[in-house]
Design a protein around this motif. Structure first.
Motif, PDB file in Angstrom:
ATOM      1  N   ALA A  15     -11.805   1.216 -26.124  1.00  0.00           N
ATOM      2  CA  ALA A  15     -12.252   0.566 -24.886  1.00  0.00           C
ATOM      3  C   ALA A  15     -13.773   0.500 -24.898  1.00  0.00           C
ATOM      4  O   ALA A  15     -14.454   1.186 -24.134  1.00  0.00           O
ATOM      5  CB  ALA A  15     -11.737   1.325 -23.661  1.00  0.00           C
ATOM      6  N   LYS A  16     -14.326  -0.329 -25.775  1.00  0.00           N
ATOM      7  CA  LYS A  16     -15.768  -0.411 -25.939  1.00  0.00           C
ATOM      8  C   LYS A  16     -16.478  -0.939 -24.699  1.00  0.00           C
ATOM      9  O   LYS A  16     -17.654  -0.656 -24.476  1.00  0.00           O
ATOM     10  CB  LYS A  16     -16.088  -1.290 -27.139  1.00  0.00           C
ATOM     11  CG  LYS A  16     -15.600  -0.711 -28.458  1.00  0.00           C
ATOM     12  CD  LYS A  16     -15.978  -1.605 -29.626  1.00  0.00           C
ATOM     13  CE  LYS A  16     -15.495  -1.001 -30.940  1.00  0.00           C
ATOM     14  NZ  LYS A  16     -15.843  -1.858 -32.106  1.00  0.00           N
ATOM     15  N   ASP A  17     -15.767  -1.731 -23.895  1.00  0.00           N
ATOM     16  CA  ASP A  17     -16.390  -2.313 -22.712  1.00  0.00           C
ATOM     17  C   ASP A  17     -16.274  -1.412 -21.487  1.00  0.00           C
ATOM     18  O   ASP A  17     -16.859  -1.711 -20.451  1.00  0.00           O
ATOM     19  CB  ASP A  17     -15.760  -3.673 -22.402  1.00  0.00           C
ATOM     20  CG  ASP A  17     -15.983  -4.685 -23.523  1.00  0.00           C
ATOM     21  OD1 ASP A  17     -17.021  -4.553 -24.205  1.00  0.00           O
ATOM     22  OD2 ASP A  17     -15.141  -5.575 -23.709  1.00  0.00           O
ATOM     23  N   ASP A  18     -15.498  -0.352 -21.599  1.00  0.00           N
ATOM     24  CA  ASP A  18     -15.299   0.560 -20.464  1.00  0.00           C
ATOM     25  C   ASP A  18     -15.829   1.934 -20.850  1.00  0.00           C
ATOM     26  O   ASP A  18     -15.162   2.711 -21.535  1.00  0.00           O
ATOM     27  CB  ASP A  18     -13.822   0.630 -20.097  1.00  0.00           C
ATOM     28  CG  ASP A  18     -13.587   1.443 -18.818  1.00  0.00           C
ATOM     29  OD1 ASP A  18     -14.571   1.997 -18.278  1.00  0.00           O
ATOM     30  OD2 ASP A  18     -12.429   1.523 -18.370  1.00  0.00           O
ATOM     31  N   LYS A  19     -17.048   2.236 -20.400  1.00  0.00           N
ATOM     32  CA  LYS A  19     -17.694   3.490 -20.787  1.00  0.00           C
ATOM     33  C   LYS A  19     -17.069   4.702 -20.106  1.00  0.00           C
ATOM     34  O   LYS A  19     -17.401   5.841 -20.443  1.00  0.00           O
ATOM     35  CB  LYS A  19     -19.187   3.418 -20.482  1.00  0.00           C
ATOM     36  CG  LYS A  19     -19.929   2.361 -21.290  1.00  0.00           C
ATOM     37  CD  LYS A  19     -21.427   2.458 -21.100  1.00  0.00           C
ATOM     38  CE  LYS A  19     -22.160   1.376 -21.889  1.00  0.00           C
ATOM     39  NZ  LYS A  19     -21.963   1.541 -23.333  1.00  0.00           N
ATOM     40  N   THR A  20     -16.193   4.487 -19.133  1.00  0.00           N
ATOM     41  CA  THR A  20     -15.544   5.614 -18.465  1.00  0.00           C
ATOM     42  C   THR A  20     -14.359   6.137 -19.266  1.00  0.00           C
ATOM     43  O   THR A  20     -13.874   7.241 -19.005  1.00  0.00           O
ATOM     44  CB  THR A  20     -15.067   5.207 -17.068  1.00  0.00           C
ATOM     45  OG1 THR A  20     -14.080   4.166 -17.180  1.00  0.00           O
ATOM     46  CG2 THR A  20     -16.235   4.704 -16.227  1.00  0.00           C
ATOM     47  N   LYS A  21     -13.891   5.364 -20.225  1.00  0.00           N
ATOM     48  CA  LYS A  21     -12.761   5.799 -21.052  1.00  0.00           C
ATOM     49  C   LYS A  21     -13.280   6.755 -22.121  1.00  0.00           C
ATOM     50  O   LYS A  21     -14.154   6.412 -22.915  1.00  0.00           O
ATOM     51  CB  LYS A  21     -12.092   4.592 -21.724  1.00  0.00           C
ATOM     52  CG  LYS A  21     -11.390   3.653 -20.757  1.00  0.00           C
ATOM     53  CD  LYS A  21     -10.089   4.258 -20.272  1.00  0.00           C
ATOM     54  CE  LYS A  21      -9.294   3.251 -19.439  1.00  0.00           C
ATOM     55  NZ  LYS A  21      -8.017   3.827 -18.977  1.00  0.00           N
TER      56      LYS A  21
END
Length: 509
Positions: free
Chosen positions: A181-187
């Motif tokens: 999930a490169k676009d979601d830094k919360t993952k």
């Protein structure tokens, strides 16, 4: 078993348990690390001080840095002047110089003195300190080996099924962004570096070390505790791969503070005095509240509250040059309470003294120095004996681990990655004398030894001793100083003999 080790810290745990670990022992250890670091940094949420009988939001608790004082005093006298030395009786001089240069460059490049100082301090705070060796063979020779500090929160041991006193492997676990999930830094996911010794069927180590690097879902990596069905692997970055066969030790070096027999991990320097520190903070807050109440005062009245021009009740206005007006048969007075804070101060001093004595920290170690004591070698030694003796025991563990790390570096990692091999040369870590020295007295002693007639030490020996106090000597100084000293000695001897002869002649007359 480990959980009991942290019982004294348990009442002060705050916040949620770490999500990335599931074992009770590991959770207790990590929550205690958090508490001891908060206590050292004097964070207000660490000790829940109560504001007794006060609802004023502007009144705040006071927290004294008692934990930090104890840690810093101990750290000041622990493993001072950390360095290394090459054994002059091992190998030939060329190999010794090659090793000395290689280790010196490694210390400088990896800033090992700074890393050691940081690990030493936080080892006292948390109870554990860890170094980790890695290598990158894609870098130029001489720059391939690295030494890292490891937060012990990220360190987990794999016990040996055949021997409770041995470790079969270790995990180094941290949390990183989920690459899926490169676009979601919360993952986020758990990144697990695993080292494992290979064993035969009888439990003996074969000498091979396997290394792997894998990603797991948060809290779903611990093969020691979880069922196989609960392990949730995300991906494998590096499958189990044997290290170079010349490397036969796990490259993770863990030392413990205040070691306890049978326990894998150490204890914080302030373990066991948590309630004393809490009592100090509560007492100083109560004292502060007392001073506030004595300064502003607490008052009573049987009069109705004052009213504004609209007939609404308002607050009493109490302060400098204020006048309180009451009606007939009404009284306004001040409550008489504590008239001195001396009992609070005595109580705080007593708690603080008990905390220091319980951790072996004398007053002189925290800077409370009596000049007469400081200048008397015996008195100074007696005053510092508790902390120096306790630290000497800690240094056995520290130097044991750093010696092992240096041995592995020079006899395993250098041959494997840097093309340097000196099997006969030995290197070890050394520390300085923690006892404070009287510089003036030491220099005068050296000068007295060399100026004595006849001299008790040579000029070269005197220069070597003076060099430890910052003096520098150029080549040729030995000859020059010796010639001057011989000339002066001859002159003094001539006059001395003449004076002695005159005395003898006078006595004969």
């Amino acid at each position: 078993m480990t959980t009991k080790q942290y019982n004294s810290a348990k009442p002060f745990w705050s916040g949620a348990a770490p999500a990335n670990v599931v074992g009770d022992d590991d959770i207790a250890r990590l929550r205690s690390y958090d508490f001891y670091e908060d206590a050292y940094h004097n964070r207000p949420e660490t000790f829940q001080v109560t504001l007794r009988g006060d609802d004023d939001e502007e009144q705040v608790p006071i927290y004294l840095p008692a934990a930090k004082k104890i840690i810093e005093a101990t750290n000041r006298f622990l493993a001072v002047d950390f360095d290394f030395v090459v054994d002059p009786n091992s190998g030939d001089s060329a190999a010794q110089e090659t090793m000395r240069l290689a280790v010196t460059n490694l210390f400088k490049r990896e800033q090992l003195h700074a890393k050691f100082a940081n690990n030493r301090r936080y080892g006292l705070i948390r109870g554990d300190a860890i170094f980790h060796i890695t290598a990158d063979d894609s870098k130029p020779e001489g720059q391939r080996i690295s030494i890292h500090e490891v937060d012990p929160r990220n360190y987990f041991v794999i016990p040996d099924a055949f021997d409770a006193n041995r470790i079969a492997g270790v995990y180094l676990v941290d949390i990183v962004q989920d690459p899926r999930a490169k676009d979601d830094k919360t993952k986020q996911v758990s990144r697990v570096q695993k080292y494992l010794r290979t064993q035969d069927t009888l439990g003996g180590f074969t000498g091979e070390i396997l290394s792997s690097l894998e990603l797991f879902e948060i809290g779903k990596w611990d093969e020691r505790t979880l069922k196989p069905s609960d392990i949730k692997k995300v991906s494998t970055l590096r499958p189990p791969t044997a290290l170079d066969p010349r490397i036969t030790s796990i490259p993770v070096y863990h030392w413990r503070n205040n070691t306890i027999p049978g326990f894998t991990f150490g204890n914080s320097q302030v373990s066991g005095i948590e309630s004393l520190i809490n009592g100090i903070n509560q007492s100083i807050t109560d004292q502060d509240l007392t001073l506030v109440m004595q300064g502003l005062g607490m008052y009573w009245t049987n009069a109705a509250p004052p009213q504004d021009e609209n007939g609404n009740d308002t607050d009493w206005q109490i302060g400098p040059r204020a006048v309180i007006e009451v009606g007939d048969q009404q009284t306004f007075g001040r409550v008489t309470g504590v008239s001195t804070v001396a009992p609070y101060l005595d109580h705080i001093k007593y708690l603080d003294a008990q905390a220091q004595e319980g951790t072996g920290v004398p007053d002189i170690a925290v800077g409370k120095v009596d000049v007469a004591v400081a200048e008397s070698g015996i008195s100074l030694q007696l005053q510092l004996a508790p902390i120096l003796a306790a630290n000497a025991e800690k240094e056995l563990e520290i130097l044991g681990k750093t010696d092992q790390m240096l041995y592995d570096l020079t006899h395993m990692w250098y041959p494997a990655y840097e093309g340097l091999d000196f099997p006969e040369v030995q290197v070890s870590t050394v520390i300085g004398d923690a006892m404070p020295q009287n510089r003036e007295a030491a220099i005068n002693e050296i000068l007295g030894l060399v100026s004595n007639l006849p001299p008790l030490i040579t000029i070269a020996q005197a220069q070597a001793k003076l060099a430890k106090w910052g003096y520098e000597f150029n080549l040729g100084d030995d000859t020059k100083v010796i010639q001057e000293a011989e000339a002066l000695a001859a002159q003094q001897d001539t006059y001395g003999n003449r004076y002695a002869q005159e005395l003898e002649d006078g006595a004969a007359e």
